[in-house]
Design a protein around this motif. Sequence first.
Motif, PDB file in Angstrom:
ATOM      1  N   VAL A  67       0.526 -13.949   6.223  1.00  0.00           N
ATOM      2  CA  VAL A  67       0.433 -14.012   4.760  1.00  0.00           C
ATOM      3  C   VAL A  67       0.194 -12.622   4.181  1.00  0.00           C
ATOM      4  O   VAL A  67       0.807 -12.239   3.177  1.00  0.00           O
ATOM      5  N   ILE A  68      -0.660 -11.853   4.813  1.00  0.00           N
ATOM      6  CA  ILE A  68      -0.938 -10.495   4.332  1.00  0.00           C
ATOM      7  C   ILE A  68       0.310  -9.630   4.438  1.00  0.00           C
ATOM      8  O   ILE A  68       0.598  -8.818   3.556  1.00  0.00           O
ATOM      9  N   GLY A  69       1.091  -9.817   5.494  1.00  0.00           N
ATOM     10  CA  GLY A  69       2.346  -9.071   5.631  1.00  0.00           C
ATOM     11  C   GLY A  69       3.323  -9.398   4.508  1.00  0.00           C
ATOM     12  O   GLY A  69       3.958  -8.500   3.944  1.00  0.00           O
ATOM     13  N   LEU A  70       3.445 -10.677   4.173  1.00  0.00           N
ATOM     14  CA  LEU A  70       4.326 -11.067   3.072  1.00  0.00           C
ATOM     15  C   LEU A  70       3.819 -10.515   1.743  1.00  0.00           C
ATOM     16  O   LEU A  70       4.600 -10.054   0.905  1.00  0.00           O
ATOM     17  N   SER A  71       2.508 -10.548   1.545  1.00  0.00           N
ATOM     18  CA  SER A  71       1.960 -10.035   0.284  1.00  0.00           C
ATOM     19  C   SER A  71       2.130  -8.522   0.182  1.00  0.00           C
ATOM     20  O   SER A  71       2.361  -7.993  -0.906  1.00  0.00           O
ATOM     21  N   THR A  72       2.055  -7.829   1.305  1.00  0.00           N
ATOM     22  CA  THR A  72       2.274  -6.375   1.303  1.00  0.00           C
ATOM     23  C   THR A  72       3.704  -6.056   0.891  1.00  0.00           C
ATOM     24  O   THR A  72       3.949  -5.113   0.141  1.00  0.00           O
ATOM     25  N   GLN A  73       4.656  -6.860   1.355  1.00  0.00           N
ATOM     26  CA  GLN A  73       6.045  -6.663   0.943  1.00  0.00           C
ATOM     27  C   GLN A  73       6.198  -6.885  -0.559  1.00  0.00           C
ATOM     28  O   GLN A  73       6.904  -6.130  -1.242  1.00  0.00           O
ATOM     29  N   ALA A  74       5.534  -7.911  -1.083  1.00  0.00           N
ATOM     30  CA  ALA A  74       5.598  -8.181  -2.520  1.00  0.00           C
ATOM     31  C   ALA A  74       4.999  -7.019  -3.299  1.00  0.00           C
ATOM     32  O   ALA A  74       5.565  -6.580  -4.313  1.00  0.00           O
ATOM     33  N   LEU A  75       3.864  -6.495  -2.835  1.00  0.00           N
ATOM     34  CA  LEU A  75       3.233  -5.351  -3.504  1.00  0.00           C
ATOM     35  C   LEU A  75       4.141  -4.124  -3.474  1.00  0.00           C
ATOM     36  O   LEU A  75       4.216  -3.368  -4.443  1.00  0.00           O
ATOM     37  N   MET A  76       4.841  -3.934  -2.377  1.00  0.00           N
ATOM     38  CA  MET A  76       5.763  -2.812  -2.273  1.00  0.00           C
ATOM     39  C   MET A  76       6.888  -2.961  -3.298  1.00  0.00           C
ATOM     40  O   MET A  76       7.246  -2.005  -3.983  1.00  0.00           O
ATOM     41  N   HIS A  77       7.419  -4.170  -3.444  1.00  0.00           N
ATOM     42  CA  HIS A  77       8.506  -4.389  -4.401  1.00  0.00           C
ATOM     43  C   HIS A  77       8.024  -4.332  -5.848  1.00  0.00           C
ATOM     44  O   HIS A  77       8.825  -4.059  -6.741  1.00  0.00           O
ATOM     45  N   LEU A  78       6.749  -4.572  -6.060  1.00  0.00           N
ATOM     46  CA  LEU A  78       6.186  -4.446  -7.407  1.00  0.00           C
ATOM     47  C   LEU A  78       5.842  -2.999  -7.746  1.00  0.00           C
ATOM     48  O   LEU A  78       5.454  -2.705  -8.869  1.00  0.00           O
ATOM     49  N   GLY A  79       5.968  -2.097  -6.783  1.00  0.00           N
ATOM     50  CA  GLY A  79       5.675  -0.692  -7.018  1.00  0.00           C
ATOM     51  C   GLY A  79       4.199  -0.364  -6.895  1.00  0.00           C
ATOM     52  O   GLY A  79       3.771   0.721  -7.286  1.00  0.00           O
ATOM     53  N   GLU A  80       3.413  -1.268  -6.331  1.00  0.00           N
ATOM     54  CA  GLU A  80       1.972  -1.051  -6.178  1.00  0.00           C
ATOM     55  C   GLU A  80       1.658  -0.151  -4.990  1.00  0.00           C
ATOM     56  O   GLU A  80       0.660   0.552  -4.994  1.00  0.00           O
ATOM     57  N   ASN A  83       6.868   2.583  -0.181  1.00  0.00           N
ATOM     58  CA  ASN A  83       7.647   2.106   0.952  1.00  0.00           C
ATOM     59  C   ASN A  83       7.216   2.914   2.172  1.00  0.00           C
ATOM     60  O   ASN A  83       7.282   4.140   2.159  1.00  0.00           O
ATOM     61  N   PRO A  84       6.765   2.271   3.248  1.00  0.00           N
ATOM     62  CA  PRO A  84       6.274   3.015   4.408  1.00  0.00           C
ATOM     63  C   PRO A  84       7.356   3.822   5.122  1.00  0.00           C
ATOM     64  O   PRO A  84       7.050   4.803   5.784  1.00  0.00           O
ATOM     65  N   VAL A  85       8.601   3.448   4.972  1.00  0.00           N
ATOM     66  CA  VAL A  85       9.689   4.162   5.642  1.00  0.00           C
ATOM     67  C   VAL A  85      10.062   5.422   4.870  1.00  0.00           C
ATOM     68  O   VAL A  85      10.112   6.512   5.419  1.00  0.00           O
ATOM     69  N   SER A  86      10.323   5.264   3.564  1.00  0.00           N
ATOM     70  CA  SER A  86      10.774   6.398   2.767  1.00  0.00           C
ATOM     71  C   SER A  86       9.632   7.154   2.109  1.00  0.00           C
ATOM     72  O   SER A  86       9.786   8.316   1.743  1.00  0.00           O
ATOM     73  N   GLY A  87       8.499   6.499   1.909  1.00  0.00           N
ATOM     74  CA  GLY A  87       7.378   7.131   1.223  1.00  0.00           C
ATOM     75  C   GLY A  87       7.503   7.077  -0.290  1.00  0.00           C
ATOM     76  O   GLY A  87       6.637   7.560  -1.002  1.00  0.00           O
ATOM     77  N   ASP A  88       8.599   6.497  -0.789  1.00  0.00           N
ATOM     78  CA  ASP A  88       8.843   6.403  -2.227  1.00  0.00           C
ATOM     79  C   ASP A  88       8.305   5.091  -2.780  1.00  0.00           C
ATOM     80  O   ASP A  88       8.273   4.085  -2.086  1.00  0.00           O
ATOM     81  N   VAL A  89       7.907   5.134  -4.044  1.00  0.00           N
ATOM     82  CA  VAL A  89       7.514   3.913  -4.734  1.00  0.00           C
ATOM     83  C   VAL A  89       8.771   3.340  -5.359  1.00  0.00           C
ATOM     84  O   VAL A  89       9.423   3.991  -6.177  1.00  0.00           O
ATOM     85  N   GLU A  90       9.140   2.154  -4.931  1.00  0.00           N
ATOM     86  CA  GLU A  90      10.360   1.513  -5.395  1.00  0.00           C
ATOM     87  C   GLU A  90       9.991   0.201  -6.079  1.00  0.00           C
ATOM     88  O   GLU A  90       9.215  -0.579  -5.536  1.00  0.00           O
ATOM     89  N   ASP A  92      11.347  -3.366  -7.426  1.00  0.00           N
ATOM     90  CA  ASP A  92      12.414  -4.361  -7.358  1.00  0.00           C
ATOM     91  C   ASP A  92      11.775  -5.703  -7.721  1.00  0.00           C
ATOM     92  O   ASP A  92      11.374  -6.477  -6.858  1.00  0.00           O
ATOM     93  N   VAL A  93      11.652  -5.948  -9.026  1.00  0.00           N
ATOM     94  CA  VAL A  93      10.927  -7.115  -9.529  1.00  0.00           C
ATOM     95  C   VAL A  93      11.539  -8.443  -9.054  1.00  0.00           C
ATOM     96  O   VAL A  93      10.793  -9.344  -8.653  1.00  0.00           O
ATOM     97  N   PRO A  94      12.867  -8.616  -9.057  1.00  0.00           N
ATOM     98  CA  PRO A  94      13.409  -9.896  -8.566  1.00  0.00           C
ATOM     99  C   PRO A  94      13.048 -10.180  -7.101  1.00  0.00           C
ATOM    100  O   PRO A  94      12.749 -11.319  -6.743  1.00  0.00           O
ATOM    101  N   THR A  95      13.055  -9.158  -6.268  1.00  0.00           N
ATOM    102  CA  THR A  95      12.685  -9.353  -4.866  1.00  0.00           C
ATOM    103  C   THR A  95      11.202  -9.659  -4.742  1.00  0.00           C
ATOM    104  O   THR A  95      10.790 -10.485  -3.920  1.00  0.00           O
ATOM    105  N   ALA A  96      10.387  -9.006  -5.572  1.00  0.00           N
ATOM    106  CA  ALA A  96       8.954  -9.295  -5.575  1.00  0.00           C
ATOM    107  C   ALA A  96       8.711 -10.748  -5.963  1.00  0.00           C
ATOM    108  O   ALA A  96       7.893 -11.439  -5.356  1.00  0.00           O
TER     109      ALA A  96
END
Length: 140
Positions: A67-80, A83-90, A92-96
């Motif tokens: 569950v924490i892994g899924l929530s981390t992905q949602a936070l990443m897509h919300l720009g919170e 991205n651990p790979v690129s280091g950029d804040v991205e 993507d609200v629909p994916t979140a």
Amino acid sequence: MADEESKQAGKGFTVQDRRRFSPDTGEAREEAPEQSEAQPKSSEERRDASGATSSETLPEINFSTFVIGLSTQALMHLGEIANPVSGDVEIDVPTAKQMIDILGLLKDKTRGNLNASEDRLMEDILFDLRMKYVEAVKKR
């Protein structure tokens, strides 16, 4: 013809049925395949995507870490978080939204099967993510 087939049988590769259950009867086979052959024996034998050996041990997977892994992905897509790979804040609200909906579905489907701490974790994560989603939609 049979002679020709026997010549071709020696070429190429061999197909071996490694299923644990018989496809005809659905019952367990007596000669169940060895699972340990295909799996690494220790964390030192694990390889990452580039093929390099990793000595890092992976965390135990349980419902809470999933569950924490899924929530981390949602936070990443919300720009919170970045991205651990690129280091950029991205952002993507629909994916979140889709990740939040997946967590909501998971909560509904596991209702009555969670212990108190898992249930509380789901409630807290969904509340926080939904509030952050509303804020992200307002910013658009």
